[in-house]
Motif scaffolding. Structure first.
Motif, PDB file in Angstrom:
ATOM      1  N   HIS A  99       7.072  14.451   0.942  1.00 49.55           N
ATOM      2  CA  HIS A  99       7.737  13.966   2.160  1.00 49.55           C
ATOM      3  C   HIS A  99       8.821  14.980   2.529  1.00 49.55           C
ATOM      4  O   HIS A  99       9.254  15.782   1.701  1.00 49.55           O
ATOM      5  CB  HIS A  99       8.287  12.558   1.927  1.00 49.55           C
ATOM      6  CG  HIS A  99       7.193  11.512   1.902  1.00 49.55           C
ATOM      7  ND1 HIS A  99       6.957  10.658   2.957  1.00 49.55           N
ATOM      8  CD2 HIS A  99       6.258  11.212   0.969  1.00 49.55           C
ATOM      9  CE1 HIS A  99       5.928   9.873   2.660  1.00 49.55           C
ATOM     10  NE2 HIS A  99       5.478  10.187   1.454  1.00 49.55           N
ATOM     11  N   PHE A 148      -1.891   3.881  -7.652  1.00 54.26           N
ATOM     12  CA  PHE A 148      -0.590   4.523  -7.441  1.00 54.26           C
ATOM     13  C   PHE A 148       0.455   3.994  -8.398  1.00 54.26           C
ATOM     14  O   PHE A 148       0.793   2.829  -8.415  1.00 54.26           O
ATOM     15  CB  PHE A 148      -0.132   4.429  -5.981  1.00 54.26           C
ATOM     16  CG  PHE A 148      -0.247   3.083  -5.325  1.00 54.26           C
ATOM     17  CD1 PHE A 148      -1.482   2.555  -4.977  1.00 54.26           C
ATOM     18  CD2 PHE A 148       0.892   2.344  -5.044  1.00 54.26           C
ATOM     19  CE1 PHE A 148      -1.582   1.309  -4.362  1.00 54.26           C
ATOM     20  CE2 PHE A 148       0.806   1.098  -4.422  1.00 54.26           C
ATOM     21  CZ  PHE A 148      -0.438   0.594  -4.080  1.00 54.26           C
ATOM     22  N   ILE A 151       5.452  -2.077  -6.525  1.00 52.53           N
ATOM     23  CA  ILE A 151       4.278  -2.846  -6.954  1.00 52.53           C
ATOM     24  C   ILE A 151       4.630  -3.972  -7.924  1.00 52.53           C
ATOM     25  O   ILE A 151       3.749  -4.545  -8.571  1.00 52.53           O
ATOM     26  CB  ILE A 151       3.159  -1.927  -7.523  1.00 52.53           C
ATOM     27  CG1 ILE A 151       3.693  -0.954  -8.589  1.00 52.53           C
ATOM     28  CG2 ILE A 151       2.502  -1.149  -6.405  1.00 52.53           C
ATOM     29  CD1 ILE A 151       2.599  -0.117  -9.262  1.00 52.53           C
ATOM     30  N   TYR A 211       9.188   0.834   0.694  1.00 55.04           N
ATOM     31  CA  TYR A 211      10.034   0.665  -0.486  1.00 55.04           C
ATOM     32  C   TYR A 211      10.838   1.934  -0.817  1.00 55.04           C
ATOM     33  O   TYR A 211      11.374   2.062  -1.908  1.00 55.04           O
ATOM     34  CB  TYR A 211       9.191   0.207  -1.679  1.00 55.04           C
ATOM     35  CG  TYR A 211       8.457  -1.071  -1.335  1.00 55.04           C
ATOM     36  CD1 TYR A 211       9.131  -2.285  -1.356  1.00 55.04           C
ATOM     37  CD2 TYR A 211       7.139  -1.044  -0.914  1.00 55.04           C
ATOM     38  CE1 TYR A 211       8.497  -3.454  -0.975  1.00 55.04           C
ATOM     39  CE2 TYR A 211       6.485  -2.217  -0.538  1.00 55.04           C
ATOM     40  CZ  TYR A 211       7.170  -3.415  -0.570  1.00 55.04           C
ATOM     41  OH  TYR A 211       6.547  -4.571  -0.184  1.00 55.04           O
ATOM     42  N   GLY A 251       3.892  12.682  -5.820  1.00 55.90           N
ATOM     43  CA  GLY A 251       4.591  12.257  -4.618  1.00 55.90           C
ATOM     44  C   GLY A 251       6.097  12.449  -4.694  1.00 55.90           C
ATOM     45  O   GLY A 251       6.773  11.825  -5.514  1.00 55.90           O
TER      46      GLY A 251
HETATM   47  P1  HMG Z   1       2.573  -9.108  -6.968  1.00 58.26           P
HETATM   48  O1  HMG Z   1       3.421 -10.070  -6.203  1.00 58.26           O
HETATM   49  O2  HMG Z   1       3.064  -8.649  -8.279  1.00 58.26           O
HETATM   50  O3  HMG Z   1       1.088  -9.622  -7.173  1.00 58.26           O
HETATM   51  O4  HMG Z   1       2.281  -7.873  -5.998  1.00 58.26           O
HETATM   52  P2  HMG Z   1       0.495 -11.010  -7.529  1.00 58.26           P
HETATM   53  O5  HMG Z   1      -0.769 -10.732  -8.252  1.00 58.26           O
HETATM   54  O6  HMG Z   1       1.533 -11.913  -8.150  1.00 58.26           O
HETATM   55  O7  HMG Z   1       0.110 -11.635  -6.080  1.00 58.26           O
HETATM   56  C1  HMG Z   1       1.076 -11.995  -5.102  1.00 58.26           C
HETATM   57  C2  HMG Z   1       0.359 -12.232  -3.782  1.00 58.26           C
HETATM   58  O8  HMG Z   1      -0.246 -11.013  -3.345  1.00 58.26           O
HETATM   59  C3  HMG Z   1      -0.778 -13.250  -3.873  1.00 58.26           C
HETATM   60  O9  HMG Z   1      -0.906 -13.836  -2.591  1.00 58.26           O
HETATM   61  C4  HMG Z   1      -1.987 -12.376  -4.111  1.00 58.26           C
HETATM   62  O10 HMG Z   1      -3.191 -12.971  -3.681  1.00 58.26           O
HETATM   63  C5  HMG Z   1      -1.655 -11.177  -3.229  1.00 58.26           C
HETATM   64  P3  HMG Z   1      -0.198 -15.261  -2.241  1.00 58.26           P
HETATM   65  O11 HMG Z   1      -0.712 -16.197  -3.267  1.00 58.26           O
HETATM   66  O12 HMG Z   1       1.307 -15.025  -2.338  1.00 58.26           O
HETATM   67  O13 HMG Z   1      -0.670 -15.525  -0.853  1.00 58.26           O
HETATM   68  N1  HMG Z   1      -2.309  -9.945  -3.668  1.00 58.26           N
HETATM   69  C6  HMG Z   1      -3.087  -9.188  -2.883  1.00 58.26           C
HETATM   70  N2  HMG Z   1      -3.478  -9.329  -1.598  1.00 58.26           N
HETATM   71  C7  HMG Z   1      -4.286  -8.379  -1.098  1.00 58.26           C
HETATM   72  N3  HMG Z   1      -4.698  -7.297  -1.818  1.00 58.26           N
HETATM   73  C8  HMG Z   1      -4.316  -7.130  -3.098  1.00 58.26           C
HETATM   74  C9  HMG Z   1      -3.475  -8.111  -3.680  1.00 58.26           C
HETATM   75  N4  HMG Z   1      -2.929  -8.252  -4.898  1.00 58.26           N
HETATM   76  C10 HMG Z   1      -2.219  -9.366  -4.888  1.00 58.26           C
HETATM   77  N5  HMG Z   1      -4.725  -6.061  -3.769  1.00 58.26           N
HETATM   78  C11 HMG Z   1       1.127  -5.932  -5.248  1.00 58.26           C
HETATM   79  C12 HMG Z   1       1.648  -6.723  -6.434  1.00 58.26           C
HETATM   80  C13 HMG Z   1       0.796  -4.554  -5.733  1.00 58.26           C
HETATM   81  C14 HMG Z   1      -0.108  -6.610  -4.707  1.00 58.26           C
HETATM   82  C15 HMG Z   1       2.208  -5.914  -4.135  1.00 58.26           C
HETATM   83  O14 HMG Z   1       3.443  -5.534  -4.705  1.00 58.26           O
HETATM   84  C16 HMG Z   1       1.866  -4.987  -3.011  1.00 58.26           C
HETATM   85  O15 HMG Z   1       0.920  -5.186  -2.287  1.00 58.26           O
HETATM   86  N6  HMG Z   1       2.679  -3.927  -2.806  1.00 58.26           N
HETATM   87  C17 HMG Z   1       2.497  -2.973  -1.748  1.00 58.26           C
HETATM   88  C18 HMG Z   1       2.524  -1.593  -2.339  1.00 58.26           C
HETATM   89  C19 HMG Z   1       2.277  -0.556  -1.265  1.00 58.26           C
HETATM   90  O16 HMG Z   1       1.286  -0.593  -0.555  1.00 58.26           O
HETATM   91  N7  HMG Z   1       3.208   0.428  -1.136  1.00 58.26           N
HETATM   92  C20 HMG Z   1       3.071   1.509  -0.232  1.00 58.26           C
HETATM   93  C21 HMG Z   1       2.030   2.490  -0.695  1.00 58.26           C
HETATM   94  S1  HMG Z   1       2.564   3.528  -2.034  1.00 58.26           S
HETATM   95  C22 HMG Z   1       3.305   4.889  -1.261  1.00 58.26           C
HETATM   96  O17 HMG Z   1       3.481   4.877  -0.064  1.00 58.26           O
HETATM   97  C23 HMG Z   1       3.624   6.111  -2.067  1.00 58.26           C
HETATM   98  C24 HMG Z   1       2.582   7.222  -1.892  1.00 58.26           C
HETATM   99  O18 HMG Z   1       2.485   7.600  -0.540  1.00 58.26           O
HETATM  100  C25 HMG Z   1       2.981   8.440  -2.738  1.00 58.26           C
HETATM  101  C26 HMG Z   1       4.414   8.866  -2.493  1.00 58.26           C
HETATM  102  O19 HMG Z   1       4.789   9.209  -1.367  1.00 58.26           O
HETATM  103  O20 HMG Z   1       5.128   8.861  -3.470  1.00 58.26           O
HETATM  104  C27 HMG Z   1       1.198   6.788  -2.364  1.00 58.26           C
END
Ligand code: HMG
Ligand code: MG
Length: 302
Positions: free
Chosen positions: A207, A99, A111, A240, A175
């Motif tokens: 949405h 995404f 992200i 977000y 989206g």
């Molecule tokens: P980051 O902080 O840049 O990543 O996050 P990082 O690599 O520096 O890691 C930070 C921490 O996250 C670490 O853990 C990693 O291990 C962990 P800590 O050492 O702090 O304990 N980590 C993970 N854990 C589990 N699974 C992973 C993963 N990657 C890193 N894959 C990241 C980057 C993308 C991970 C973070 O920002 C995140 O998880 N964001 C959530 C995004 C999300 O789910 N958003 C909602 C969905 S999108 C949406 O709804 C839109 C959509 O519906 C379309 C629309 O409507 O437009 C699809």
């Protein structure tokens, strides 16, 4: 209008990711099983993202393992990076979704990286998925507006769509994350993106914040788009995207399509029952107009 429309049910992921009430793995699995029983065979069931960022999607591995036994169904999970890919692969994922965003503000908030950096993160994920025989869907958020950057033009969406398509995504889902689009803008966007991605491979993920989602979908159908993302009951929202409401409701989409002579194979009674069950659990009545009308008619009859 040709009668081939595919619904991607995103309720168990988009629908639940932003809910405040904790939802157990068992309840998520039951919701998905109910949706499949209602005839929705493409279902987004979870996300392999940071559980600190989106606690409701924790344990998506358990959810995927529990539901992945329907031969005719396809279960999707979101994957933001290689760490997520490793976990999705281990849980048996066959279809993943990366995404991206059309706006820098949302990319950063959602992200934690720029659009260009996100594409670099997706490259190894998509390459590995190809080698592993896993299909990759590509989302682009904020295609019609961004909660941080304001208006978003088709010219910002097209290059991202082009990149994801060139990298090998089989479908690009557009989206309208904050639900600000109108039919004319949706139409112009689809026409622009169709210059890079075949219309048959474009998904509409709208949405309904401003109540335009069904009208936007209708305009998209007129343009030839045939893939609709929707959520049972009109659940949905993104942590977000402050102020944004749910996805267009699956019940409302099914009702509209059937009214257009497009068969969906969805059993409305079962779908509304699935919605009612999850709505009771999260303590909110469904926002779907069709589900509300059917529930009201049932109350009156009993
Ligand atoms: P980051 O902080 O840049 O990543 O996050 P990082 O690599 O520096 O890691 C930070 C921490 O996250 C670490 O853990 C990693 O291990 C962990 P800590 O050492 O702090 O304990 N980590 C993970 N854990 C589990 N699974 C992973 C993963 N990657 C890193 N894959 C990241 C980057 C993308 C991970 C973070 O920002 C995140 O998880 N964001 C959530 C995004 C999300 O789910 N958003 C909602 C969905 S999108 C949406 O709804 C839109 C959509 O519906 C379309 C629309 O409507 O437009 C699809
Ligand atoms: Mg969404």
């Amino acid at each position: 209008m040709s009668d081939q429309v595919r619904i991607v049910e995103v309720g168990p992921r988009d629908g639940l990711q932003n809910e405040k009430t904790p939802i157990t793995v068992e309840a998520r699995v039951a919701f998905i099983e109910n949706l499949v029983a209602a005839g929705l065979h493409t279902v987004e069931v979870g996300s392999f993202v940071s559980p600190k960022a989106v606690p409701q999607m924790a344990s998506s591995d358990q959810v995927l393992r529990a539901v992945d036994h329907h031969p005719g169904s396809e279960f999707h999970v979101l994957v933001p990076n290689e760490k997520g890919y490793d976990a999705a692969l281990a849980a048996g994922a066959k279809v993943i979704a990366v995404f991206a965003s059309a706006s820098e503000g949302f990319s950063r908030a959602n992200i934690n990286c720029t659009i260009a950096e996100s594409i670099e993160r997706f490259k190894p994920v998509i390459a590995r998925a190809k080698a592993d025989g896993i299909k990759v869907r590509g989302y682009i958020s904020c295609v019609l507006g961004c909660p941080y950057d304001g208006e978003v033009k088709p010219a910002q969406v097209v290059p991202v769509a082009d990149l994801l398509w060139q990298l090998g995504c089989y479908e690009i889902s557009l989206g309208d994350t904050i639900g600000v689009g109108t039919p004319l803008k949706a139409r112009q966007l689809l026409r622009a993106v169709a210059g890079s991605v075949p219309m048959a491979n474009i998904g509409m993920h709208f949405h309904d914040t401003y109540g335009q989602a069904l009208a936007n979908l209708y305009a998209g159908l007129e343009e030839g788009a045939r893939v609709i993302d929707s959520a049972a009951g009109g659940l949905g929202g993104c942590p977000y995207a402050p102020g944004a409401t749910g996805n267009v409701a699956t019940e409302d989409v099914v009702y509209m399509l059937e009214g257009m002579g497009i068969s969906t194979g969805v059993d409305m009674k079962r779908l509304v029952a699935a919605t009612n069950q999850i709505s009771t659990l999260i303590g909110k009545p469904p926002v779907s107009r069709v589900a509300s009308a059917i529930n009201a008619a049932q109350r009156k009859a009993s």
